[in-house]
Design an enzyme around this catalytic site. Sequence first.
Site, PDB file in Angstrom:
ATOM      1  N   GLY A 170      16.399  97.231  53.641  1.00 26.14           N
ATOM      2  CA  GLY A 170      16.860  96.423  52.510  1.00 26.14           C
ATOM      3  C   GLY A 170      16.034  95.146  52.411  1.00 26.14           C
ATOM      4  O   GLY A 170      15.815  94.476  53.415  1.00 26.14           O
ATOM      5  N   ARG A 177      13.470 102.928  52.730  1.00 18.20           N
ATOM      6  CA  ARG A 177      14.080 103.484  53.939  1.00 18.20           C
ATOM      7  C   ARG A 177      13.487 104.894  54.041  1.00 18.20           C
ATOM      8  O   ARG A 177      13.696 105.718  53.167  1.00 18.20           O
ATOM      9  CB  ARG A 177      15.601 103.535  53.806  1.00 18.20           C
ATOM     10  CG  ARG A 177      16.239 102.167  53.464  1.00 18.20           C
ATOM     11  CD  ARG A 177      17.756 102.237  53.593  1.00 18.20           C
ATOM     12  NE  ARG A 177      18.444 101.203  52.834  1.00 18.20           N
ATOM     13  CZ  ARG A 177      18.736  99.980  53.293  1.00 18.20           C
ATOM     14  NH1 ARG A 177      18.357  99.639  54.494  1.00 18.20           N
ATOM     15  NH2 ARG A 177      19.379  99.116  52.541  1.00 18.20           N
ATOM     16  N   ASP A 187      17.694  96.133  61.693  1.00 14.89           N
ATOM     17  CA  ASP A 187      17.782  96.923  62.933  1.00 14.89           C
ATOM     18  C   ASP A 187      17.231  98.342  62.797  1.00 14.89           C
ATOM     19  O   ASP A 187      16.616  98.858  63.729  1.00 14.89           O
ATOM     20  CB  ASP A 187      19.198  96.911  63.510  1.00 14.89           C
ATOM     21  CG  ASP A 187      20.252  97.367  62.510  1.00 14.89           C
ATOM     22  OD1 ASP A 187      19.896  97.598  61.340  1.00 14.89           O
ATOM     23  OD2 ASP A 187      21.421  97.501  62.910  1.00 14.89           O
ATOM     24  N   THR A 238      17.067  90.265  57.180  1.00 11.99           N
ATOM     25  CA  THR A 238      18.176  90.978  56.538  1.00 11.99           C
ATOM     26  C   THR A 238      19.225  89.955  56.145  1.00 11.99           C
ATOM     27  O   THR A 238      19.535  89.044  56.933  1.00 11.99           O
ATOM     28  CB  THR A 238      18.809  92.045  57.453  1.00 11.99           C
ATOM     29  OG1 THR A 238      20.101  92.395  56.907  1.00 11.99           O
ATOM     30  CG2 THR A 238      19.029  91.597  58.879  1.00 11.99           C
ATOM     31  N   ARG A 292      27.071  95.150  55.170  1.00  8.86           N
ATOM     32  CA  ARG A 292      27.224  96.484  55.778  1.00  8.86           C
ATOM     33  C   ARG A 292      28.429  96.495  56.718  1.00  8.86           C
ATOM     34  O   ARG A 292      29.529  96.272  56.256  1.00  8.86           O
ATOM     35  CB  ARG A 292      25.947  96.905  56.501  1.00  8.86           C
ATOM     36  CG  ARG A 292      25.821  98.414  56.590  1.00  8.86           C
ATOM     37  CD  ARG A 292      24.535  98.804  57.272  1.00  8.86           C
ATOM     38  NE  ARG A 292      23.361  98.572  56.458  1.00  8.86           N
ATOM     39  CZ  ARG A 292      22.864  99.456  55.586  1.00  8.86           C
ATOM     40  NH1 ARG A 292      23.448 100.616  55.443  1.00  8.86           N
ATOM     41  NH2 ARG A 292      21.796  99.194  54.897  1.00  8.86           N
ATOM     42  N   ASP A 346      22.219  90.440  56.132  1.00  2.96           N
ATOM     43  CA  ASP A 346      23.431  90.693  56.934  1.00  2.96           C
ATOM     44  C   ASP A 346      23.538  89.777  58.157  1.00  2.96           C
ATOM     45  O   ASP A 346      24.629  89.577  58.682  1.00  2.96           O
ATOM     46  CB  ASP A 346      23.480  92.150  57.413  1.00  2.96           C
ATOM     47  CG  ASP A 346      23.415  93.148  56.258  1.00  2.96           C
ATOM     48  OD1 ASP A 346      23.631  92.731  55.111  1.00  2.96           O
ATOM     49  OD2 ASP A 346      23.150  94.342  56.528  1.00  2.96           O
ATOM     50  N   ASP A 389      22.868  90.417  61.151  1.00  2.00           N
ATOM     51  CA  ASP A 389      23.538  91.142  62.246  1.00  2.00           C
ATOM     52  C   ASP A 389      22.593  91.489  63.394  1.00  2.00           C
ATOM     53  O   ASP A 389      22.907  92.345  64.220  1.00  2.00           O
ATOM     54  CB  ASP A 389      24.188  92.427  61.693  1.00  2.00           C
ATOM     55  CG  ASP A 389      23.180  93.333  60.988  1.00  2.00           C
ATOM     56  OD1 ASP A 389      22.051  92.885  60.717  1.00  2.00           O
ATOM     57  OD2 ASP A 389      23.532  94.489  60.693  1.00  2.00           O
TER      58      ASP A 389
HETATM   59  O1  F6P Z   1      21.284  95.631  54.938  1.00  2.00           O
HETATM   60  C1  F6P Z   1      21.242  94.929  53.741  1.00  2.00           C
HETATM   61  C2  F6P Z   1      22.210  95.518  52.738  1.00  2.00           C
HETATM   62  O2  F6P Z   1      22.125  94.757  51.547  1.00  2.00           O
HETATM   63  C3  F6P Z   1      23.656  95.630  53.202  1.00  2.00           C
HETATM   64  O3  F6P Z   1      24.335  94.396  53.139  1.00  2.00           O
HETATM   65  C4  F6P Z   1      24.186  96.663  52.267  1.00  2.00           C
HETATM   66  O4  F6P Z   1      25.308  97.325  52.819  1.00  2.00           O
HETATM   67  C5  F6P Z   1      23.021  97.613  52.115  1.00  2.00           C
HETATM   68  O5  F6P Z   1      21.849  96.853  52.443  1.00  2.00           O
HETATM   69  C6  F6P Z   1      22.843  98.209  50.752  1.00  2.00           C
HETATM   70  O6  F6P Z   1      21.796  99.105  50.804  1.00  2.00           O
HETATM   71  P1  F6P Z   1      21.087  99.722  49.506  1.00  2.00           P
HETATM   72  O7  F6P Z   1      20.261  98.628  48.877  1.00  2.00           O
HETATM   73  O8  F6P Z   1      20.249 100.821  50.042  1.00  2.00           O
HETATM   74  O9  F6P Z   1      22.182 100.143  48.584  1.00  2.00           O
END
Ligand code: F6P
Length: 334
Positions: free
Chosen positions: A11, A72, A103, A126, A172, A128, A130
Site C-alpha cells: 500500500g 502487491r 511488513d 505504511t 488493517r 498503519d 504497525d
Molecule cells: O496497509 C495500508 C492499508 O491502507 C491498510 O490500512 C488497509 O487495510 C489496506 O492497506 C488497504 O489495501 P488496498 O489499498 O489494497 O485496498
Amino acid sequence: MNKIGVLTSGGDAPGMNAAVRAVVRKALHEGLEVVGIKRGYSGVIEGDFITLDRSSVSDIIQRGGTFLRSARCEEFRTKEGRKRAAKKLREEGIEGLVVIGGDGSFTGAKLLNEETGIKTIGVPATIDNDIACTDDSIGYDTAMNTIIDAITKIRDTASSHERAFVIEAMGRHAGFLTLAAGLAGGAESILVPEIDFEMDEVCEKIQHDYEEGKIHSIVLVAEGVELGNVEFETNRNPDESPAFLIGREINERTGFETRVTILGHIQRGGAPTGRDRLLASRLGASAVDQLLAGKSNKMVGLIHNTVKVAPIEEAIESNKELNEEVYKLANILT
Ligand code: F6P
C-alpha cells in the site's frame, strides 16, 4: 558495491517519494549508480527498470503516492518468482536493493536475501504504523493529520444537526493510526482491535455527554476492530464495515441520530507532512549507508529521534504494542 536498486511496494504511503529521493541522492553522493524499479516486486520480475539521476527525483519530495508506483505481487510470494527476480537483478548488475514498504514487502525482502543472497535493506512506509523497531513509519503522520482534518470537519456538521458520527479509519489489523488520530482529534470514543470494548459503555458515554450539554459525538473506529466478544442488539450483516453495525446500534440504543463515514483511501493520499518528509529523508539515506557498510536483511527505523538498524526479521515478527497509556489518556481527556 557499484549499483543499487530501489522500489516501493505494498500500500502506498505519503512520503514514499521523499524516501526514494533520499536513496537516489545519497547513493549518487556516494558514487553509486541507482536503478528505480517500477511497481514493486512485479517490476523486479519483469525487469521494469529505469536509471535514476538527481533530476529524476526533482520536484517529488512534496508529492503523495509513489512515482515508482506500487503493487502487491503474487508471483513474488513463490520461491520460483523470487528466483526469477534475483536473476533479473543480477543481469542488471544490481547488488543491493532498498525496499520501501510495510511488513509484507519486508517478508519478501527477507526471503529474497536468504534464498538468493541479494542484499536487501527495508525502509518502513505504511500509514498503519504497525512495524516494530521504529517509533513511526513513513506516511503515518500524514494519514493521522488527514483523519484529524476529517474529524474536525465532521464535527461541524455533527454539532449543527445534533448527531453522532461513527468514522472508520484504516489500519488493517492494527489500531495505532486510529488511536493517535482519535486522541489528537478529540474523538469521544476510540475503538481499536487491541482493546476490548462494550457497546453499553460507548452508548452510555454518548448519553451522559448529551445530558452534560454536548450536542454531538464522534466515535472513531479502526477498520480491524474486534467485534467477536461485543454484544449487539441489532443484526450484523457480515459484508458490512464494523462502523455500520456500531452506528445502527448507537441509534437504536440512544435514539441519537447517527451517520457513518468510511474515510477509506483518502487516508493514503495527499502531500506528506514535514515530519514524514524528514523521516523519509533520514531513513532513505541511512538505507544506502547500510548497503555500503555491507549490511543486509536489516531495516532502518527511528527510535527516540535516532536512526537505528534492526534485523528485518525482528521488524516483521515482533508484535508492536499499542500504547495503553495513550488509550487511557484519550478516555480521560474526552
Ligand atoms: O496497509 C495500508 C492499508 O491502507 C491498510 O490500512 C488497509 O487495510 C489496506 O492497506 C488497504 O489495501 P488496498 O489499498 O489494497 O485496498
